[in-house]
Design a protein around this motif. Structure first.
Motif, PDB file in Angstrom:
ATOM      1  N   TYR A   1      22.259  50.050  41.696  1.00 23.91           N
ATOM      2  CA  TYR A   1      22.848  48.635  41.995  1.00 23.91           C
ATOM      3  C   TYR A   1      23.830  48.110  41.235  1.00 23.91           C
ATOM      4  O   TYR A   1      24.641  47.536  41.489  1.00 23.91           O
ATOM      5  N   TYR A   2      23.717  48.312  39.932  1.00 23.68           N
ATOM      6  CA  TYR A   2      24.683  47.465  39.072  1.00 23.68           C
ATOM      7  C   TYR A   2      25.883  48.362  39.044  1.00 23.68           C
ATOM      8  O   TYR A   2      27.124  47.422  38.801  1.00 23.68           O
ATOM      9  N   TYR A   3      26.027  49.369  39.309  1.00 28.13           N
ATOM     10  CA  TYR A   3      27.351  50.286  39.445  1.00 28.13           C
ATOM     11  C   TYR A   3      28.225  49.717  40.656  1.00 28.13           C
ATOM     12  O   TYR A   3      29.210  49.661  40.718  1.00 28.13           O
ATOM     13  N   LEU A   4      27.316  49.455  41.814  1.00 26.68           N
ATOM     14  CA  LEU A   4      27.869  48.904  42.935  1.00 26.68           C
ATOM     15  C   LEU A   4      28.270  47.624  42.623  1.00 26.68           C
ATOM     16  O   LEU A   4      29.492  47.290  43.206  1.00 26.68           O
ATOM     17  N   MET A   5      27.722  46.563  42.196  1.00 30.11           N
ATOM     18  CA  MET A   5      28.188  45.546  41.690  1.00 30.11           C
ATOM     19  C   MET A   5      29.345  45.355  40.969  1.00 30.11           C
ATOM     20  O   MET A   5      30.171  44.681  41.258  1.00 30.11           O
ATOM     21  N   GLY A   6      29.354  46.415  39.941  1.00 27.37           N
ATOM     22  CA  GLY A   6      30.899  46.471  39.189  1.00 27.37           C
ATOM     23  C   GLY A   6      31.922  46.798  40.084  1.00 27.37           C
ATOM     24  O   GLY A   6      33.069  46.411  40.175  1.00 27.37           O
ATOM     25  N   VAL A   7      31.508  47.727  41.001  1.00 25.05           N
ATOM     26  CA  VAL A   7      32.951  48.155  41.861  1.00 25.05           C
ATOM     27  C   VAL A   7      33.161  47.115  42.837  1.00 25.05           C
ATOM     28  O   VAL A   7      34.589  46.882  42.885  1.00 25.05           O
ATOM     29  N   ARG A   8      32.204  46.259  43.345  1.00 30.94           N
ATOM     30  CA  ARG A   8      32.633  45.314  44.114  1.00 30.94           C
ATOM     31  C   ARG A   8      33.260  44.031  43.202  1.00 30.94           C
ATOM     32  O   ARG A   8      34.408  43.412  43.888  1.00 30.94           O
ATOM     33  N   PHE A   9      33.057  43.822  42.086  1.00 31.82           N
ATOM     34  CA  PHE A   9      33.683  43.093  41.271  1.00 31.82           C
ATOM     35  C   PHE A   9      35.091  43.295  41.007  1.00 31.82           C
ATOM     36  O   PHE A   9      35.869  42.380  41.205  1.00 31.82           O
ATOM     37  N   ILE A  10      35.330  44.606  40.685  1.00 37.79           N
ATOM     38  CA  ILE A  10      36.701  45.028  40.521  1.00 37.79           C
ATOM     39  C   ILE A  10      37.361  44.911  41.902  1.00 37.79           C
ATOM     40  O   ILE A  10      38.733  44.806  41.689  1.00 37.79           O
ATOM     41  N   GLN A  11      37.002  45.253  43.128  1.00 34.83           N
ATOM     42  CA  GLN A  11      37.729  44.973  44.218  1.00 34.83           C
ATOM     43  C   GLN A  11      38.160  43.624  44.379  1.00 34.83           C
ATOM     44  O   GLN A  11      39.226  43.346  44.774  1.00 34.83           O
ATOM     45  N   GLY A  12      37.181  42.452  44.123  1.00 37.27           N
ATOM     46  CA  GLY A  12      37.504  41.285  43.934  1.00 37.27           C
ATOM     47  C   GLY A  12      38.819  40.905  43.168  1.00 37.27           C
ATOM     48  O   GLY A  12      39.673  40.262  43.221  1.00 37.27           O
ATOM     49  N   LEU A  13      38.554  41.425  41.866  1.00 37.54           N
ATOM     50  CA  LEU A  13      39.927  41.501  40.850  1.00 37.54           C
ATOM     51  C   LEU A  13      40.948  41.938  41.510  1.00 37.54           C
ATOM     52  O   LEU A  13      42.145  41.097  41.313  1.00 37.54           O
ATOM     53  N   GLY A  14      41.038  42.884  42.241  1.00 45.37           N
ATOM     54  CA  GLY A  14      42.205  43.638  42.745  1.00 45.37           C
ATOM     55  C   GLY A  14      42.816  42.762  43.938  1.00 45.37           C
ATOM     56  O   GLY A  14      44.035  42.704  44.281  1.00 45.37           O
ATOM     57  N   GLU A  15      41.874  41.885  44.738  1.00 44.57           N
ATOM     58  CA  GLU A  15      42.375  41.188  45.815  1.00 44.57           C
ATOM     59  C   GLU A  15      42.701  39.779  45.440  1.00 44.57           C
ATOM     60  O   GLU A  15      43.201  39.099  46.196  1.00 44.57           O
ATOM     61  N   GLY A  16      42.395  39.443  44.387  1.00 46.07           N
ATOM     62  CA  GLY A  16      42.876  37.934  43.766  1.00 46.07           C
ATOM     63  C   GLY A  16      44.407  37.563  44.132  1.00 46.07           C
ATOM     64  O   GLY A  16      44.790  36.612  44.327  1.00 46.07           O
ATOM     65  N   PRO A  17      45.189  38.573  43.839  1.00 50.11           N
ATOM     66  CA  PRO A  17      46.671  38.110  43.947  1.00 50.11           C
ATOM     67  C   PRO A  17      47.158  38.085  45.473  1.00 50.11           C
ATOM     68  O   PRO A  17      48.168  37.494  45.625  1.00 50.11           O
ATOM     69  N   ILE A  18      46.361  38.374  46.403  1.00 49.28           N
ATOM     70  CA  ILE A  18      46.615  38.481  47.927  1.00 49.28           C
ATOM     71  C   ILE A  18      47.353  37.150  48.186  1.00 49.28           C
ATOM     72  O   ILE A  18      48.549  36.961  48.748  1.00 49.28           O
TER      73      ILE A  18
END
Length: 527
Positions: A172-189
């Motif tokens: 579960y926490y691995y998935l949360m980490g991946v989704r968090f990083i996805q959010g970091l990447g989408e922040g500049p859009i």
């Protein structure tokens, strides 16, 4: 300093770009339609390619943002995590229990036993990363350019999207980490898209071009929701993982194409036609591509037009989260109608918003081009439709009783009218400050997303077991009130004029003054 014959290019109403092109300059306080603009000759130009790529980028961003909410239905073992809610009969005479027909069969169960609390944290983990990078990347994009922050950020988002199935199986926490990083990447859009629009789109095309780009959010949702449902049912590797493989691959392809095809501004584009370059540069005076002066924070914070955009943006996100997140829950709890069970029905509001935003953007540009309305009045009128329309829909929806399809119709109309915001406050940053539009958008979008997170939290405190129409009516009325107050604030205090603190002449005057002071100091030291 100005001289008598205007050799500095400003006394006769001109300025020069980096490549020596004569640019028509604008006086702060003038409406943009009153300024001379060279007409383009090409029907489809480089700016249209940039706009199309930004549209597809926005569509990809929203697909990556929302696909987890669709996939999680297939990922969860609903039978194993049935909540122990009391069984009650609501106003519509329907048994309200978590053990409902749509989750009763084991055939629809997934492999993960995550309760509703864990699901909530998982879905929100993306947005924590998304909000975190808004302001930093907005400021960095102003200083170093937007193209690579946007392209590389979305590439990180897409590549980590491919890792979602593997991370979910790891834990579960691995998935949360991946989704968090996805959010970091989408922040500049959003801030980087806004900054690029400021460099590429002339003022008289901002409404339709800006609305087209941001309507990519609805387009992406309309495409992804039904397709995600199909992939979760018939896709490979167990169904739901194919959602992330397919959209992750599509996002990666877009990122590579964007980085190869799109350029930071017209002056750096090697293949843009000379006519189009002159047309854009003559329409944009002292824009972000020409210089990178310090951000006038004090002037921005004390600017009422900026506050009008910020308040409107925060009210929009709060109301939008209510419309998109809570109304389906209301229909499930009170009307026993699960709108998310039908991909076509669930995409109708987004489709209506996309279509209306396209139509009203052309109306907005026509209003400005006709000379009957200036930028300011056009933004106020269109934005009022975009925010007061959903407010009325929320009020009406709270009194529709047990008619589920009437509620769906009202939801569709309300969200459809909400498309007016793209030609309202959403592009207003470009009007008041084209040079700092990306920075302004990073602030308003960050705070607006935080405001949007308050909607489900507020509803959670109001709707305690057992849920009732009276409790939901309070939720709807609060959201409608937020919409109305923010729309009125915008209508009163917004502006379509370029603000004095965005005047490039001040940069030149400041540089000239500093240059004179330096010469004076050197002379005194020499003597």
């Amino acid at each position: 300093m100005n001289n008598s014959n205007g050799t500095n290019g400003r006394s006769n109403g001109e300025n020069r770009g980096r490549n020596g092109h004569v640019l028509v300059w604008e006086q702060p306080g003038l409406e943009e339609e009153d300024r001379p603009i060279r007409k383009r000759k090409t029907l489809v130009g480089s700016r249209h390619i940039v706009t199309l790529m930004l549209f597809l980028g926005m569509a990809n961003a929203y697909v990556m943002r929302t696909n987890m909410s669709v996939a999680i239905v297939a990922m969860i073992n609903h039978t194993a995590i049935v909540n122990k809610e009391e069984v009650v009969v609501n106003e519509c005479g329907i048994v309200n229990s978590s053990i409902t027909s749509d989750h009763a069969g084991k055939s629809s169960d997934g492999q993960f036993v995550w309760d509703s609390t864990k699901q909530g944290y998982l879905l929100s983990s993306f947005f924590y990363g998304y909000v975190l990078t808004q302001i930093p990347f907005g400021i960095l994009a102003k200083r170093y350019g937007s193209k690579y922050f946007l392209g590389v950020g979305m590439l990180i988002n897409s590549l980590f999207g491919l890792l979602v199935p593997m991370s979910a199986r790891l834990g579960y926490y691995y998935l949360m980490g991946v989704r968090f990083i996805q959010g970091l990447g989408e922040g500049p859009i959003v801030p980087c898209t806004h900054a690029m629009l400021a460099k590429w789109i002339p003022p008289n095309e901002r409404s339709r071009m800006g609305a087209f780009v941001y309507a990519g959010a609805q387009f992406g949702t309309v495409i992804s929701m039904p397709l995600s449902g199909i992939l979760s049912e018939y896709g490979f590797d167990g169904g739901w993982p194919s959602i992330f493989y397919v959209f992750g691959a599509v996002g990666t392809i877009w990122c590579v194409a964007f980085l190869l095809m799109v350029y930071e501004d017209p002056e750096s584009h090697p293949r843009i036609s000379e006519d189009e370059k002159k047309y854009i540069l003559s329409a944009l005076w002292g824009n972000a591509g020409a210089s990178s002066p310090p951000v006038p924070w004090k002037s921005i914070v004390s600017s009422l037009p900026f506050w009008a955009i910020l308040i409107a943006h925060m009210g929009q996100n709060y109301g939008y989260e209510t419309l998109m997140t809570l109304l389906p829950t209301f229909m499930k709890q009170i009307l026993h109608f699960d709108i998310k069970s039908n991909g076509t029905v669930s995409s109708l509001p987004y489709l209506a918003m996309w279509i209306f935003s396209m139509l009203v953007s052309h109306v907005a540009d026509w209003m400005i081009s006709s000379g009957k309305f200036n930028h300011g009045s056009t933004r106020k009128i269109i934005n009022s439709i975009g925010q007061l329309g959903p407010a009325i829909a929320l009020i009406v929806a709270s009194y529709t009783g047990c008619n589920s399809w009437l509620t769906v119709t009202i939801l569709t109309i309300g969200v459809g009218l909400n498309g007016g915001i793209y030609s309202g406050f959403k592009v207003n940053h470009l009007d008041i400050s084209p040079r700092f539009a990306g920075v302004l958008m990073s602030f308003t979008n960050c705070l607006a997303n935080l405001a949007g997170l308050l909607a489900p939290i507020t509803a959670g405190y109001i709707i305690v077991s057992p849920p009732s129409q009276a409790k939901w009516r309070i939720v709807f009325m609060i959201s409608a009130g937020v919409y109305i107050v923010c729309a009125l604030f915008y209508a009163i205090f917004s502006s379509g004029q370029r603000q004095p603190w965005d005047n490039p002449d001040k940069d030149e005057d400041k540089n000239e003054k500093e240059g004179l002071e330096t010469v004076k100091t050197v002379t005194e030291t020499h003597h």
